[in-house]
Scaffold this motif. Structure first.
Motif, PDB file in Angstrom:
ATOM      1  N   ILE A  72      28.143  36.291  45.890  1.00  0.00           N
ATOM      2  CA  ILE A  72      28.191  36.532  44.457  1.00  0.00           C
ATOM      3  C   ILE A  72      28.310  38.045  44.334  1.00  0.00           C
ATOM      4  O   ILE A  72      27.392  38.777  44.711  1.00  0.00           O
ATOM      5  N   VAL A  73      29.442  38.513  43.853  1.00  0.00           N
ATOM      6  CA  VAL A  73      29.701  39.946  43.765  1.00  0.00           C
ATOM      7  C   VAL A  73      28.923  40.549  42.599  1.00  0.00           C
ATOM      8  O   VAL A  73      28.319  41.614  42.737  1.00  0.00           O
TER       9      VAL A  73
ATOM     10  N   GLU B 163      38.745  36.655  45.343  1.00  0.00           N
ATOM     11  CA  GLU B 163      37.754  36.848  44.281  1.00  0.00           C
ATOM     12  C   GLU B 163      38.135  35.991  43.094  1.00  0.00           C
ATOM     13  O   GLU B 163      39.309  35.859  42.753  1.00  0.00           O
ATOM     14  N   ARG B 164      37.096  35.412  42.489  1.00  0.00           N
ATOM     15  CA  ARG B 164      37.272  34.547  41.332  1.00  0.00           C
ATOM     16  C   ARG B 164      36.305  35.018  40.257  1.00  0.00           C
ATOM     17  O   ARG B 164      35.164  35.350  40.552  1.00  0.00           O
TER      18      ARG B 164
ATOM     19  N   ASP C 163      41.459  33.424  38.763  1.00  0.00           N
ATOM     20  CA  ASP C 163      41.596  33.706  40.189  1.00  0.00           C
ATOM     21  C   ASP C 163      42.413  34.966  40.423  1.00  0.00           C
ATOM     22  O   ASP C 163      43.408  35.194  39.738  1.00  0.00           O
ATOM     23  N   ALA C 164      42.002  35.757  41.405  1.00  0.00           N
ATOM     24  CA  ALA C 164      42.724  36.985  41.737  1.00  0.00           C
ATOM     25  C   ALA C 164      44.116  36.682  42.280  1.00  0.00           C
ATOM     26  O   ALA C 164      45.022  37.495  42.132  1.00  0.00           O
TER      27      ALA C 164
ATOM     28  N   ALA D 105      32.762  35.924  42.014  1.00  0.00           N
ATOM     29  CA  ALA D 105      32.425  35.349  43.312  1.00  0.00           C
ATOM     30  C   ALA D 105      33.550  35.616  44.302  1.00  0.00           C
ATOM     31  O   ALA D 105      34.727  35.611  43.942  1.00  0.00           O
ATOM     32  N   ARG D 106      33.159  35.845  45.537  1.00  0.00           N
ATOM     33  CA  ARG D 106      34.127  35.945  46.623  1.00  0.00           C
ATOM     34  C   ARG D 106      33.975  34.656  47.424  1.00  0.00           C
ATOM     35  O   ARG D 106      32.871  34.308  47.844  1.00  0.00           O
ATOM     36  N   GLU D 107      35.106  33.953  47.601  1.00  0.00           N
ATOM     37  CA  GLU D 107      35.076  32.697  48.324  1.00  0.00           C
ATOM     38  C   GLU D 107      36.083  32.709  49.461  1.00  0.00           C
ATOM     39  O   GLU D 107      37.117  33.376  49.387  1.00  0.00           O
ATOM     40  N   GLN D 108      35.761  31.953  50.485  1.00  0.00           N
ATOM     41  CA  GLN D 108      36.701  31.723  51.576  1.00  0.00           C
ATOM     42  C   GLN D 108      37.368  30.390  51.286  1.00  0.00           C
ATOM     43  O   GLN D 108      36.697  29.384  51.021  1.00  0.00           O
TER      44      GLN D 108
END
Length: 138
Positions: free
Chosen positions: A78-79, A106-107, A125-126, A92-95
């Motif tokens: 969680i950024v 990043e979302r 979404d980025a 949030a940064r997700e894989q």
């Protein structure tokens, strides 16, 4: 009733988002599901099989579970959590993707809150093209 400035605004929204983020980080699926209002609405942009507006907690959770299945989604971090008088956001940064071809993205998840629960969400979404590819065609 929609929580807003008159009902505690920023602090209330931040508290709901922090509780949700803690459940997400810990992988507590029951607590994650409990954070959603029965009238939750998910706004999913893009040109993929899950795009559109999904009204109702069950419909939205079904779409989110399908997204996780299709993308092998894993929370990295969680950024940030932000709260204003009417909306809050989680960055949030997700894989996404299988381990041999996984990428991080990043979302930004923008929420409204009602009755102390997540009421509505807009996903940004980025890399929308990546999401469209991973989820698959509509």
């Amino acid at each position: 009733m929609n929580d807003n400035a008159a009902a505690g605004g920023e602090d209330r929204i931040r508290s709901v988002l922090e509780t949700y983020a803690a459940a997400w980080k810990s992988g507590d699926l029951a607590a994650i599901a409990a954070a959603y209002h029965d009238d939750f609405t998910l706004h999913y942009p893009g040109a993929h099989a899950l795009s559109g507006v999904h009204a109702g907690k069950i419909a939205a959770l079904t779409v989110l579970a399908d997204f996780s299945r299709r993308t092998s989604r894993k929370l990295v971090e969680i950024v940030d959590i932000m709260a204003g008088l009417h909306r809050g956001a989680i960055i949030a940064r997700e894989q996404l993707g299988r381990d041999d071809a996984a990428v991080e993205v990043e979302r930004v998840l923008v929420y409204t809150v009602a009755d102390g629960l997540l009421h509505e969400c807009w996903i940004h979404d980025a890399d929308q093209e990546l999401i469209d590819r991973l989820v698959g065609p509509a």
